[in-house]
Write a protein that holds these residues in place. Structure first.
Motif, PDB file in Angstrom:
ATOM      1  N   TRP A 126     -13.314  86.967  13.076  1.00 23.26           N
ATOM      2  CA  TRP A 126     -12.761  87.332  14.382  1.00 23.26           C
ATOM      3  C   TRP A 126     -12.792  86.179  15.375  1.00 23.26           C
ATOM      4  O   TRP A 126     -11.865  86.006  16.172  1.00 23.26           O
ATOM      5  N   GLU A 127     -13.860  85.363  15.339  1.00 29.25           N
ATOM      6  CA  GLU A 127     -14.014  84.315  16.344  1.00 29.25           C
ATOM      7  C   GLU A 127     -13.441  82.971  15.899  1.00 29.25           C
ATOM      8  O   GLU A 127     -13.177  82.114  16.725  1.00 29.25           O
ATOM      9  N   PHE A 128     -13.287  82.779  14.591  1.00 29.76           N
ATOM     10  CA  PHE A 128     -12.802  81.476  14.145  1.00 29.76           C
ATOM     11  C   PHE A 128     -11.558  81.586  13.271  1.00 29.76           C
ATOM     12  O   PHE A 128     -10.537  80.953  13.534  1.00 29.76           O
ATOM     13  N   TYR A 129     -11.619  82.399  12.239  1.00 35.33           N
ATOM     14  CA  TYR A 129     -10.553  82.401  11.228  1.00 35.33           C
ATOM     15  C   TYR A 129      -9.232  82.872  11.800  1.00 35.33           C
ATOM     16  O   TYR A 129      -8.212  82.182  11.691  1.00 35.33           O
ATOM     17  N   LEU A 130      -9.216  84.055  12.430  1.00 34.92           N
ATOM     18  CA  LEU A 130      -7.963  84.579  12.979  1.00 34.92           C
ATOM     19  C   LEU A 130      -7.429  83.735  14.132  1.00 34.92           C
ATOM     20  O   LEU A 130      -6.226  83.456  14.183  1.00 34.92           O
ATOM     21  N   PRO A 131      -8.268  83.293  15.116  1.00 33.85           N
ATOM     22  CA  PRO A 131      -7.730  82.390  16.153  1.00 33.85           C
ATOM     23  C   PRO A 131      -7.179  81.086  15.586  1.00 33.85           C
ATOM     24  O   PRO A 131      -6.164  80.576  16.062  1.00 33.85           O
ATOM     25  N   TYR A 132      -7.858  80.546  14.533  1.00 34.34           N
ATOM     26  CA  TYR A 132      -7.355  79.315  13.939  1.00 34.34           C
ATOM     27  C   TYR A 132      -6.015  79.554  13.243  1.00 34.34           C
ATOM     28  O   TYR A 132      -5.087  78.746  13.348  1.00 34.34           O
ATOM     29  N   LEU A 133      -5.909  80.689  12.539  1.00 40.00           N
ATOM     30  CA  LEU A 133      -4.649  81.017  11.875  1.00 40.00           C
ATOM     31  C   LEU A 133      -3.533  81.243  12.896  1.00 40.00           C
ATOM     32  O   LEU A 133      -2.399  80.785  12.719  1.00 40.00           O
ATOM     33  N   TYR A 134      -3.853  81.935  13.996  1.00 38.17           N
ATOM     34  CA  TYR A 134      -2.855  82.174  15.038  1.00 38.17           C
ATOM     35  C   TYR A 134      -2.485  80.874  15.751  1.00 38.17           C
ATOM     36  O   TYR A 134      -1.351  80.708  16.209  1.00 38.17           O
ATOM     37  N   SER A 135      -3.442  79.934  15.834  1.00 36.42           N
ATOM     38  CA  SER A 135      -3.130  78.625  16.408  1.00 36.42           C
ATOM     39  C   SER A 135      -2.103  77.894  15.559  1.00 36.42           C
ATOM     40  O   SER A 135      -1.174  77.267  16.081  1.00 36.42           O
ATOM     41  N   CYS A 136      -2.259  77.993  14.219  1.00 41.17           N
ATOM     42  CA  CYS A 136      -1.269  77.373  13.325  1.00 41.17           C
ATOM     43  C   CYS A 136       0.101  78.048  13.468  1.00 41.17           C
ATOM     44  O   CYS A 136       1.140  77.377  13.487  1.00 41.17           O
ATOM     45  N   ILE A 137       0.103  79.397  13.591  1.00 40.75           N
ATOM     46  CA  ILE A 137       1.367  80.115  13.776  1.00 40.75           C
ATOM     47  C   ILE A 137       2.025  79.713  15.098  1.00 40.75           C
ATOM     48  O   ILE A 137       3.250  79.540  15.181  1.00 40.75           O
ATOM     49  N   SER A 138       1.201  79.552  16.154  1.00 40.03           N
ATOM     50  CA  SER A 138       1.765  79.157  17.455  1.00 40.03           C
ATOM     51  C   SER A 138       2.350  77.757  17.390  1.00 40.03           C
ATOM     52  O   SER A 138       3.385  77.478  18.011  1.00 40.03           O
ATOM     53  N   LEU A 139       1.704  76.860  16.632  1.00 38.64           N
ATOM     54  CA  LEU A 139       2.249  75.515  16.483  1.00 38.64           C
ATOM     55  C   LEU A 139       3.591  75.562  15.749  1.00 38.64           C
ATOM     56  O   LEU A 139       4.548  74.883  16.133  1.00 38.64           O
ATOM     57  N   MET A 140       3.679  76.407  14.716  1.00 43.93           N
ATOM     58  CA  MET A 140       4.957  76.570  14.017  1.00 43.93           C
ATOM     59  C   MET A 140       6.012  77.157  14.954  1.00 43.93           C
ATOM     60  O   MET A 140       7.175  76.756  14.928  1.00 43.93           O
ATOM     61  N   GLY A 141       5.603  78.131  15.798  1.00 43.38           N
ATOM     62  CA  GLY A 141       6.541  78.704  16.760  1.00 43.38           C
ATOM     63  C   GLY A 141       7.024  77.682  17.765  1.00 43.38           C
ATOM     64  O   GLY A 141       8.214  77.653  18.114  1.00 43.38           O
ATOM     65  N   CYS A 142       6.114  76.820  18.242  1.00 43.62           N
ATOM     66  CA  CYS A 142       6.513  75.778  19.196  1.00 43.62           C
ATOM     67  C   CYS A 142       7.437  74.755  18.535  1.00 43.62           C
ATOM     68  O   CYS A 142       8.371  74.254  19.174  1.00 43.62           O
ATOM     69  N   LEU A 143       7.183  74.437  17.262  1.00 41.30           N
ATOM     70  CA  LEU A 143       8.093  73.529  16.556  1.00 41.30           C
ATOM     71  C   LEU A 143       9.458  74.174  16.346  1.00 41.30           C
ATOM     72  O   LEU A 143      10.492  73.503  16.437  1.00 41.30           O
ATOM     73  N   LEU A 144       9.467  75.493  16.076  1.00 39.61           N
ATOM     74  CA  LEU A 144      10.736  76.198  15.952  1.00 39.61           C
ATOM     75  C   LEU A 144      11.482  76.215  17.283  1.00 39.61           C
ATOM     76  O   LEU A 144      12.708  76.038  17.332  1.00 39.61           O
ATOM     77  N   LEU A 145      10.737  76.417  18.378  1.00 40.92           N
ATOM     78  CA  LEU A 145      11.362  76.347  19.712  1.00 40.92           C
ATOM     79  C   LEU A 145      11.890  74.952  19.996  1.00 40.92           C
ATOM     80  O   LEU A 145      12.932  74.795  20.637  1.00 40.92           O
ATOM     81  N   LEU A 146      11.147  73.932  19.548  1.00 42.76           N
ATOM     82  CA  LEU A 146      11.603  72.555  19.735  1.00 42.76           C
ATOM     83  C   LEU A 146      12.918  72.306  19.009  1.00 42.76           C
ATOM     84  O   LEU A 146      13.754  71.516  19.471  1.00 42.76           O
ATOM     85  N   LEU A 147      13.126  73.004  17.901  1.00 41.88           N
ATOM     86  CA  LEU A 147      14.365  72.845  17.144  1.00 41.88           C
ATOM     87  C   LEU A 147      15.491  73.702  17.727  1.00 41.88           C
ATOM     88  O   LEU A 147      16.651  73.272  17.770  1.00 41.88           O
ATOM     89  N   CYS A 148      15.144  74.923  18.189  1.00 41.23           N
ATOM     90  CA  CYS A 148      16.178  75.871  18.621  1.00 41.23           C
ATOM     91  C   CYS A 148      16.635  75.647  20.066  1.00 41.23           C
ATOM     92  O   CYS A 148      17.829  75.771  20.353  1.00 41.23           O
ATOM     93  N   THR A 149      15.697  75.320  20.956  1.00 39.93           N
ATOM     94  CA  THR A 149      16.032  75.287  22.382  1.00 39.93           C
ATOM     95  C   THR A 149      17.061  74.209  22.732  1.00 39.93           C
ATOM     96  O   THR A 149      18.031  74.507  23.450  1.00 39.93           O
ATOM     97  N   PRO A 150      16.938  72.956  22.275  1.00 46.43           N
ATOM     98  CA  PRO A 150      18.003  71.990  22.591  1.00 46.43           C
ATOM     99  C   PRO A 150      19.365  72.409  22.062  1.00 46.43           C
ATOM    100  O   PRO A 150      20.387  72.235  22.741  1.00 46.43           O
ATOM    101  N   VAL A 151      19.395  72.975  20.837  1.00 48.61           N
ATOM    102  CA  VAL A 151      20.671  73.459  20.304  1.00 48.61           C
ATOM    103  C   VAL A 151      21.206  74.602  21.160  1.00 48.61           C
ATOM    104  O   VAL A 151      22.411  74.677  21.462  1.00 48.61           O
ATOM    105  N   GLY A 152      20.305  75.517  21.573  1.00 49.56           N
ATOM    106  CA  GLY A 152      20.737  76.642  22.404  1.00 49.56           C
ATOM    107  C   GLY A 152      21.216  76.219  23.777  1.00 49.56           C
ATOM    108  O   GLY A 152      22.153  76.804  24.330  1.00 49.56           O
ATOM    109  N   LEU A 153      20.573  75.186  24.361  1.00 50.91           N
ATOM    110  CA  LEU A 153      21.003  74.711  25.681  1.00 50.91           C
ATOM    111  C   LEU A 153      22.425  74.188  25.653  1.00 50.91           C
ATOM    112  O   LEU A 153      23.186  74.379  26.612  1.00 50.91           O
ATOM    113  N   SER A 154      22.804  73.513  24.567  1.00 52.22           N
ATOM    114  CA  SER A 154      24.184  73.040  24.463  1.00 52.22           C
ATOM    115  C   SER A 154      25.129  74.160  24.021  1.00 52.22           C
ATOM    116  O   SER A 154      26.297  74.179  24.405  1.00 52.22           O
TER     117      SER A 154
END
Length: 429
Positions: A126-154
């Motif tokens: 609860w204190e380490f494993y799940l937050p660490y896993l969610y941190s990795c998911i958030s990093l993947m989400g931010c990378l996906l946003l980095l790919l999608c947002t510039p394309v979406g802005l244009s």
């Protein structure tokens, strides 16, 4: 369907987290002693951030995998077929999947960081494993946003151009309507004369008829539009989109300078003066409103860019023609994008509001090189997408002048579609 609806509700809550917190901070600053807003305090906002993080984890790691495996389950052999057998098989699959992921992380931790502290931390789910896993998911989400947002802005300029009525410059709408009507009548006569046994020709003619009817509907809409709608709304919306996009790139460029000269610009957890103690914007309430508008604009642009990518084009949901598996995949994608939106907004410097709850505990937020690279990539990719968008017409004309237009060097697949010319005739680029 219920689980997918709940996941979309959690996504909407994650999108509204940052705007609600920013506007609450300004309200508490403006009316610090008002009796009617005593319910609005820091503990409430912290609780909302923690609940959004909890339900995002619940939907991402439990509810959506359960929904997917439940659709695919049939029940174990030898058991009576029914809902209970399918639920039992789904739960067994979830447990096996959790053990598989835990084993992979265990082996990776043993190979990379083989010490007693890192191995013991894996026991604390609860204190380490799940937050660490969610941190990795958030990093993947931010990378996906980095790919999608510039394309979406244009891409937003094209989308708004399809929704709004464009000005009629050097065009004769009556002539175009006459030609489209003749085409519709010709196809209808062919369709009536084709024998029902020739199924292939019938399907092709019906498809052509639908395209012609769609063009006719668009022309009728353009013809019925008022002069104000044609000549004022469209330019105003295009100027507004260009202003918001340019302002976003400017804020990111300023944030890059702040990161280089000021350590407090890093998107760490809550370490500021607290909610309701100081304004986070130089322009007060007006600046906060602009930040909220930009956050919503980035979210809409990221969704548009997500469905504009070639890899996700077939992922777009369609009315009365979307499988439940595809609906679950869309809900998971929207949840990942919306959960990463507050992190991206703070990382890019769109807002100075500190991340609260588990959102501020992500490990990679304290890495200066990751944050700086993220800002640089966003600014460069957005600028390149906008330059490519506004120079596409010039590029096509240059290719025609050189004689390379037949090589199909354009990266835009929509450029190869048939478009009506100014005089109503059809031409193919």
């Amino acid at each position: 369907l219920f689980l997918s609806t709940f996941t979309l509700a959690v996504s909407a809550g994650a999108v509204l987290l940052l705007p609600f917190s920013i506007i609450s901070n300004e309200i508490l600053l403006s009316f610090p002693q008002n009796y009617y807003i005593q319910w609005l305090n820091g503990s409430l906002i912290h609780g909302l951030w923690n609940l959004a993080s909890l339900f995002s984890n619940l939907c991402l790691f439990v509810l959506m995998p359960f929904a997917f495996f439940f659709l695919e389950s049939e029940g174990f052999a030898g058991l009576k077929k029914g809902i209970r057998a399918r639920i039992l098989e789904t739960l067994v699959m979830l447990i096996l999947l959790a053990l598989l992921i835990l084993g992979i992380v265990w082996v990776a931790s043993a190979l990379i960081d083989n010490d007693a502290a890192s191995m013991e931390s894996l026991y604390d789910l609860w204190e380490f494993y799940l937050p660490y896993l969610y941190s990795c998911i958030s990093l993947m989400g931010c990378l996906l946003l980095l790919l999608c947002t510039p394309v979406g802005l244009s891409r937003m300029f094209t989308v708004m151009g399809q929704l709004l009525v464009k000005p009629t410059i050097l065009e004769d709408l009556d002539e175009q309507m006459y030609i489209i009507t003749l085409e519709e009548e010709a196809i209808q006569r062919k369709l009536n004369g084709v024998s029902s046994t020739v199924e292939y020709q019938t399907v092709e003619l019906e498809r052509e008829l639908e395209k012609v009817k769609s063009k006719k509907t668009n022309l009728e809409r353009r013809k019925k539009a008022s002069a104000w709608e044609r000549n004022l709304v469209y330019p105003a919306v295009m100027i507004l989109l260009l202003t918001e996009t340019s302002f976003s790139v400017l804020l990111v460029a300023l944030n890059i300078l702040y990161l280089l000269v000021d350590e407090t610009a890093m998107p760490k957890g809550s370490g500021g003066p607290g909610i309701g103690n100081a304004s986070l914007s130089t322009f007060g309430f007006v600046g906060a409103a602009l930040e909220i508008i930009l956050i919503f604009y980035l979210m809409v642009s990221s969704v548009v860019g997500f469905y504009s990518l070639r890899f996700f084009e077939n992922f777009t949901p369609r009315k009365d023609d979307t499988t439940m598996t595809k609906i679950i995949g869309n809900c998971v994608s929207i949840l990942v994008l919306s959960s990463a939106l507050p992190v991206m907004s703070r990382t890019l410097g769109i807002t100075r509001f500190d991340l609260l709850g588990d959102f501020g505990r992500f490990n990679w937020l304290g890495n200066f090189y990751i944050v700086l690279s993220y800002n640089l990539l966003f600014a460069i990719m957005t600028t390149l997408c906008l330059v490519r968008k506004f120079t596409s017409a010039v590029r096509e004309e240059l290719l025609k002048a050189i004689g390379l237009d037949k090589l199909h060097l354009s990266n835009n697949p929509r450029d190869s579609e048939t478009k009506p010319s100014a005089n109503g005739h059809q031409k193919t680029l």
